[in-house]
Each structure stands twice: as C-alpha cells, then as structure tokens.
Enzyme design. Structure first.
Site, PDB file in Angstrom:
ATOM      1  N   ASP A 169     -26.825 -17.610 -34.209  1.00 46.58           N
ATOM      2  CA  ASP A 169     -26.842 -17.732 -35.069  1.00 46.58           C
ATOM      3  C   ASP A 169     -26.313 -19.567 -35.798  1.00 46.58           C
ATOM      4  OD1 ASP A 169     -24.634 -17.663 -33.925  1.00 46.58           O
ATOM      5  OD2 ASP A 169     -22.849 -17.189 -35.210  1.00 46.58           O
ATOM      6  N   TRP A 204     -25.123 -12.740 -34.683  1.00 52.74           N
ATOM      7  CA  TRP A 204     -23.806 -12.438 -35.189  1.00 52.74           C
ATOM      8  C   TRP A 204     -24.098 -12.750 -36.773  1.00 52.74           C
ATOM      9  CZ3 TRP A 204     -20.069 -10.144 -32.225  1.00 52.74           C
ATOM     10  CH2 TRP A 204     -19.546 -10.693 -31.227  1.00 52.74           C
ATOM     11  N   THR A 205     -24.040 -11.742 -37.815  1.00 52.50           N
ATOM     12  CA  THR A 205     -24.544 -11.152 -38.535  1.00 52.50           C
ATOM     13  C   THR A 205     -23.767 -11.686 -39.636  1.00 52.50           C
ATOM     14  OG1 THR A 205     -24.322  -8.772 -38.493  1.00 52.50           O
ATOM     15  CG2 THR A 205     -26.497  -9.767 -38.229  1.00 52.50           C
ATOM     16  N   GLU A 206     -22.433 -12.543 -40.204  1.00 54.43           N
ATOM     17  CA  GLU A 206     -22.091 -12.622 -40.992  1.00 54.43           C
ATOM     18  C   GLU A 206     -22.681 -13.682 -42.328  1.00 54.43           C
ATOM     19  OE1 GLU A 206     -21.071 -13.747 -38.211  1.00 54.43           O
ATOM     20  OE2 GLU A 206     -18.822 -14.132 -38.060  1.00 54.43           O
ATOM     21  N   ASP A 221     -12.831 -10.360 -27.257  1.00 57.42           N
ATOM     22  CA  ASP A 221     -12.396 -11.581 -27.623  1.00 57.42           C
ATOM     23  C   ASP A 221     -11.647 -11.821 -28.543  1.00 57.42           C
ATOM     24  OD1 ASP A 221     -14.697 -10.236 -29.125  1.00 57.42           O
ATOM     25  OD2 ASP A 221     -15.444 -11.832 -30.510  1.00 57.42           O
ATOM     26  N   GLU A 222     -11.174 -13.150 -29.247  1.00 59.19           N
ATOM     27  CA  GLU A 222     -10.815 -12.931 -30.255  1.00 59.19           C
ATOM     28  C   GLU A 222      -9.604 -12.506 -30.517  1.00 59.19           C
ATOM     29  OE1 GLU A 222     -14.158 -16.077 -32.184  1.00 59.19           O
ATOM     30  OE2 GLU A 222     -14.060 -13.767 -32.754  1.00 59.19           O
ATOM     31  N   TRP A 262     -19.151 -16.210 -23.277  1.00 58.16           N
ATOM     32  CA  TRP A 262     -19.238 -16.877 -24.619  1.00 58.16           C
ATOM     33  C   TRP A 262     -19.034 -18.254 -24.758  1.00 58.16           C
ATOM     34  CZ3 TRP A 262     -16.909 -17.455 -29.419  1.00 58.16           C
ATOM     35  CH2 TRP A 262     -15.640 -16.622 -29.394  1.00 58.16           C
ATOM     36  N   TYR A 299     -26.379 -18.986 -28.862  1.00 51.69           N
ATOM     37  CA  TYR A 299     -25.715 -18.053 -30.756  1.00 51.69           C
ATOM     38  C   TYR A 299     -26.707 -18.521 -30.861  1.00 51.69           C
ATOM     39  CZ  TYR A 299     -21.803 -15.934 -29.199  1.00 51.69           C
ATOM     40  OH  TYR A 299     -20.410 -15.686 -27.938  1.00 51.69           O
ATOM     41  N   ASP A 330     -16.161  -3.706 -36.223  1.00 46.27           N
ATOM     42  CA  ASP A 330     -16.065  -4.777 -36.004  1.00 46.27           C
ATOM     43  C   ASP A 330     -14.529  -4.717 -37.810  1.00 46.27           C
ATOM     44  OD1 ASP A 330     -15.183  -7.690 -35.971  1.00 46.27           O
ATOM     45  OD2 ASP A 330     -16.644  -8.170 -35.067  1.00 46.27           O
ATOM     46  N   ARG A 372     -20.511  -7.162 -39.574  1.00 51.79           N
ATOM     47  CA  ARG A 372     -21.295  -7.535 -40.758  1.00 51.79           C
ATOM     48  C   ARG A 372     -22.251  -7.170 -41.860  1.00 51.79           C
ATOM     49  NH1 ARG A 372     -19.361 -10.495 -36.337  1.00 51.79           N
ATOM     50  NH2 ARG A 372     -17.106 -11.133 -36.311  1.00 51.79           N
ATOM     51  N   HIS A 402     -10.773  -7.164 -34.198  1.00 50.38           N
ATOM     52  CA  HIS A 402     -12.026  -7.178 -34.415  1.00 50.38           C
ATOM     53  C   HIS A 402     -11.931  -5.987 -35.188  1.00 50.38           C
ATOM     54  CE1 HIS A 402     -13.902 -10.950 -34.318  1.00 50.38           C
ATOM     55  NE2 HIS A 402     -13.518 -11.183 -33.422  1.00 50.38           N
TER      56      HIS A 402
HETATM   57  C1  ACM Z   1     -18.175 -13.678 -30.397  1.00 47.33           C
HETATM   58  O1  ACM Z   1     -18.586 -14.677 -30.198  1.00 47.33           O
HETATM   59  N1  ACM Z   1     -16.695 -14.504 -30.333  1.00 47.33           N
HETATM   60  C2  ACM Z   1     -17.465 -13.167 -28.886  1.00 47.33           C
END
Ligand code: ACM
Ligand code: ZN
Length: 544
Positions: A434, A484-486, A340-341, A407, A432, A200, A171, A277
């Site tokens: 972030d 995570w670095t959004e 994930d996702e 997670w 987390y 990603d 990100r 992703h």
């Molecule tokens: C995640 O935080 N989507 C693994």
C-alpha cells in the site's frame, strides 16, 4: 569451396532461426539451475502438438489442460492432450518422478528439452504445475507457426516453502470473480499462499450461517472518511455515501474460490482479525464490546479503541462459532486470527475484563490477549489447525503452537524464531504494497497511505535476518507482501499496487540469495510486463 558452402549454409540456417520465435528460460522468478543450455540446437513445437499425461492421473490431466490453454493464449497454437502409453509420441510429456527419485520438496521439478521433446518431471502435481508456469513464461507472446525451444535441463525448486500474498477485502471489496483473477496472478508468480483478510473495522465480508444477520449488516458502512482521514472544524469530512451493501462472500462463493485456488496449488489462509479490528462485528453485537456500544461500522481509517471484551464469555462463544464455520469452508492447515493493533484502553476500564484478569491472575492487559489466543490455539489445534497471528501476539506471550507474522520490522520475527515458533516475514519496509512505488505524491499515482517502497527495495528483501543461529533460521518459513486497501478502490488499482512488485517478491521467495541480481531481474522483467499487457493486468509502468 565445400567449406565455404557449408559455412554459408550454416549462416543461412542461423539467420533463419534468428527470425523464428524462440523460448527464453530467463523468466521471473528465475529457475535455480538452467543447465546444458545449447542455443544452437532446438526442439520445435508446432501447432497441433500433443501433451501427454500419465494415464489415469486426473491431476496431471488437469495440468496438461492448463498448459494447453496457456500456450494457446500466448501463441495461438492449438494442441491435444493425450494419456501416455505405448505408441504415444508426445511433444510435451508430464510425469511424476519415480518414488525412488523423489526429493522432499513437493514443488521441485525438472524440465528436459532435447531432440525428443519437452519432458516435465516432478515430485508431485504441484511441481508439474510450477514447471508449466516456467514453460509458459518462456514462450514468445505472438501468434506462432512454431516455437523453438533451445536444448536445456532446468532444475528448479523454491527457496521458501511459504510464499504468500495478502489482500484486504474489508476496507474495499473485490468480488468473487475478481478474486479468481487475483489468484491467477499469484499462480503466475509461483505464490502458494493467499492470505485473505476478510474482516475488519470497516466491513465484515464473510457469510456466517449461524449468525445470518452479521454479514448483511456488518458489510455496510454508512459513509467513508475523505482522503487520509480529512479533518476540519473538529470533525472528519465524509463522503456521505453508503459503501458495501451486499459486499460479502457467500460460503458457496468461498468454497468455489478455495477449489479454484487449490487447482492452482494455492492454499487460502483466511484471517479473522481479533480482538481488535472488530468494530464492524460490534455494530451488530454491541454486547461483545466493553462499553456495550452503540457502534457503527467504522467510517474512518486507523486503529479503533473499541475491541472485543475479553471478560465476556459470549465473546469466546462468538469467536468459536465464527472459526467453526471458517474451518468448515477453508481446509487450510493455517488459520490467521490477526491480533494486530488491539488497544487495551477499554480492557483497562472494563469491570468484566478486570475481573477476568483477577480470575486468571494476570498482571497486564496484554496477557488478556494471550488468554484469548491460548483458548483459540487449543480450539484450532483440536480441529487439526494451526493459528497464525501478527507479531503483537508476542507481547503477552505466544500460545503454544502459534506461527508469527512479523510486520513491524524484523524484530518480532527474530524473537519468535528464538522462541522456536515458525515465522513469516512481512516487514513494512520491504513488503507493504500500500506504500507508494513512485517517489513523492504525484499525478502519476493515485492517493495512497504514504511511505515509499520501490521495486528495488522489495527485490532487496532478505527474509532470514542476521543474528539467528542455523537452528533458529529454520523457523523462517518464508515471506509475503501485504496489500491493505484503505486507498485502493478498484481492481485496476489492486493490480497497479501489486505489479510488478509481486514479481520482485517472487524472486525473494523463490531464488537463492546469491543468484539474485536486480539489474538482471529488470531485464527479465520486460517479458513479464508484456505478459501482464497480454492478460490485461494494469501494472505500474513507472516503477523505480
Ligand atoms: C498490520 O499491518 N496492521 C498488520
Ligand atoms: Zn471488557
């Protein structure tokens, strides 16, 4: 009269030592046992001291040099490193335990401080390195003419074999030089696994030699959404500024980073997040998506519906090519394949995916993900590697050798442990980074994804959940925090989010639960914070 003179002499002596810089073994993470502590007797280290390592052992020689550099950084005292041998009288000695005395924990070590000096003994070079970190953190942070080390015997070993920290460089990108600083920070905290999230939707940051156009193109996004996906008049608001041109690591840089980390006893686990992703990669190879595109490197945050097409045989060819190069660069036993996702909406409407399900006799789209994972599990296992996936990989059934990273709370980890799969606990509620660390949005912290994860909540994490049998508990390998670095645009911001919460996690990972004490930790933390200042790390001063 003589008694009085003696008492006066003792008083003067103790007042004098009071003013002298002293080592304090109450560091973070706290060693498991600080025994035979005698604060009235000290070994004194003076400038030009010597550090001996076992002659001919290049690994211990490197460790001696690390120690030399650490002491110099904090106290300005110079030293020499020498191979041990007859007639060598060293102030600090590094040595491996004799084979008979070695225990199974590679990182176990003993620090013996008495009138003869400081003896560091360990099961392996890794243990020597961890001991050196403890010694380093016990040092005063000031220019010294001498440092007094109270006599003690410190016996230490980590509670968990897996002690990770994750960083998302997709990100936002942090260059190769900064990744080394990040690794230095991990080493200071006794971390032994760096989970490097290198691809990603919003950027592909890893050179793939067999697909030379992939990284140069997929690293660039034309624009980035403003704020937390700001939306107005039926469309997103963008900054209309290109991001990420040239922002990927060459294989040479990655190999150099792998070596740098290995010298600090940190294994790097690369993550290629799939089959979701993957929009950045799809932008270069649209034929690998169910709709055929076109796609662009994703300029917004969240979960994209577009994923790799599970029914296209070229998808598997693509993944195997990528993972072949990943395995070539990263010697890690563990390779993370994300998972994930990954929405299944495209698969539901894709003739190729539906045909694949029919061919394999699958009833649910989730099983298509398991089909991919099983194929990659076989592929990686044949290369002597082991696959790690996020807890969504449980949904269609785990592949045979999968390790699960839990997670979405603890439930996935509990389920995986019950199925006798190894687990790394990283639940959002405790891990987390972030999330905000100061309550509420405020001028004291930059924009973040939301949530609230104060220092105390990280510290309070217990990786082994209740309800597992003793046998099942053995499958909990350890814990890690994720960053995570959004919304994390700079290395200063990385450190602000990481520190001091990483210090709290290091005690979760290292210390036995009955020895954890948040109030005592906060006291010990003050010296750690001064070290951050000395090293120029930007930590959150208003932690809660
Ligand atoms: C995640 O935080 N989507 C693994
Ligand atoms: Zn498809």
């Amino acid at each position: 009269m003589r008694k009085l003179a003696c008492s006066l002499f003792a008083l003067v002596l103790s007042l004098a030592t009071l003013a002298q810089p002293k080592a304090d073994y109450n560091v973070v993470p706290l060693p498991q046992h600080i025994g035979q502590l005698d604060t009235t007797r000290h070994f004194t280290l003076r400038p030009h001291f010597t550090i001996a390592y076992t002659a001919g052992n290049a690994e211990l020689e490197r460790n001696a040099e690390f120690l030399q550099q650490y002491v110099k950084e904090l106290t300005q005292m110079n030293s020499t490193t020498v191979p041990s041998g007859k007639g060598v009288k060293a102030d600090i000695t590094l040595q491996l335990r004799p084979a008979k005395q070695r225990t199974t924990q590679p990182e176990a070590y003993t620090l013996n401080i008495d009138k003869k000096g400081i003896l560091i003994s360990a099961n392996s070079g890794e243990g020597i390195f961890r001991a050196i970190q403890t010694l380093r953190k016990s040092l005063p942070i000031e220019d010294c003419q001498e440092v007094l080390f109270p006599y003690a015997v410190i016996d230490d070993e980590a509670r968990f074999a897996y002690r990770g920290q994750h960083l998302d460089v997709a990100r936002h990108f942090f260059d190769a030089e900064y990744i080394k600083t990040f690794i230095d920070i991990l080493a200071l905290h006794g971390i032994n696994q760096f989970h490097w999230h290198i691809t990603d939707d919003q950027g592909w940051r890893f050179e793939v030699k067999s697909m030379p156009e992939l990284a140069p193109k997929a690293s660039i996004r034309k624009k980035t959404v403003i704020g937390r996906n700001c939306y107005s008049k039926h469309s997103y608001l963008y900054d209309n500024t290109e991001y990420g041109r040239g922002c990927y690591y060459t294989q040479q840089q990655m190999r150099d980073i792998v070596r740098y980390a290995a010298e600090r006893y940190i294994n790097i686990i690369p993550e290629i997040d799939l089959p979701g992703h993957m929009v950045a990669a799809l932008s270069v190879y649209p034929e690998l998506g169910c709709t055929g595109g076109p796609y662009e490197v994703w300029p917004v945050w969240g979960v994209a519906d577009d994923v790799l097409c599970a029914g296209n045989p070229r998808t598997m060819e693509f993944l195997k090519k990528v993972l072949t190069e990943v395995c070539d660069i990263f010697p890690s036993r563990y390779i993370h394949i994300g998972g994930d996702e990954s929405p299944r909406v495209r698969w539901k409407h894709c003739p190729k995916c539906q045909a694949k399900m029919k061919e394999l006799g699958l009833g649910r789209e989730a099983e298509l993900q398991t089909y991919i994972n099983k194929e990659l599990d076989r592929f990686l296992t044949a290369k002597g590697r082991t696959l790690i996936g996020w807890d969504e990989t449980l949904e269609g059934g785990l592949s045979e050798n999968a390790v699960v990273m839990s997670w979405r709370g603890y439930a996935g980890g509990i389920e995986a442990a019950r199925q006798h799969h190894p687990v790394i606990m990283t639940p959002t509620g405790n891990c987390y980074l972030d999330y905000y660390q100061i309550k509420g949005e405020s001028a004291t912290q930059p924009l973040g994804i939301g949530g609230y994860l104060p220092l105390s909540k990280v510290y309070g994490m217990e990786p082994v959940p209740e309800g597992l049998s003793q046998e099942e508990q053995k499958y909990i390998w350890g814990a890690q925090c994720n960053l995570w670095t959004e919304y994390v645009l700079s290395s200063d911001h990385v450190e602000f989010m990481l520190l001091p919460r990483l210090a709290a996690m290091s005690e979760v990972q290292w210390l036995s639960p009955e020895k954890k004490d948040f109030k005592a930790f906060e006291k010990r933390l003050q010296h750690t914070l001064r070290m951050y200042e000395k090293f120029g790390y930007k930590y959150c001063t208003k932690y809660e």
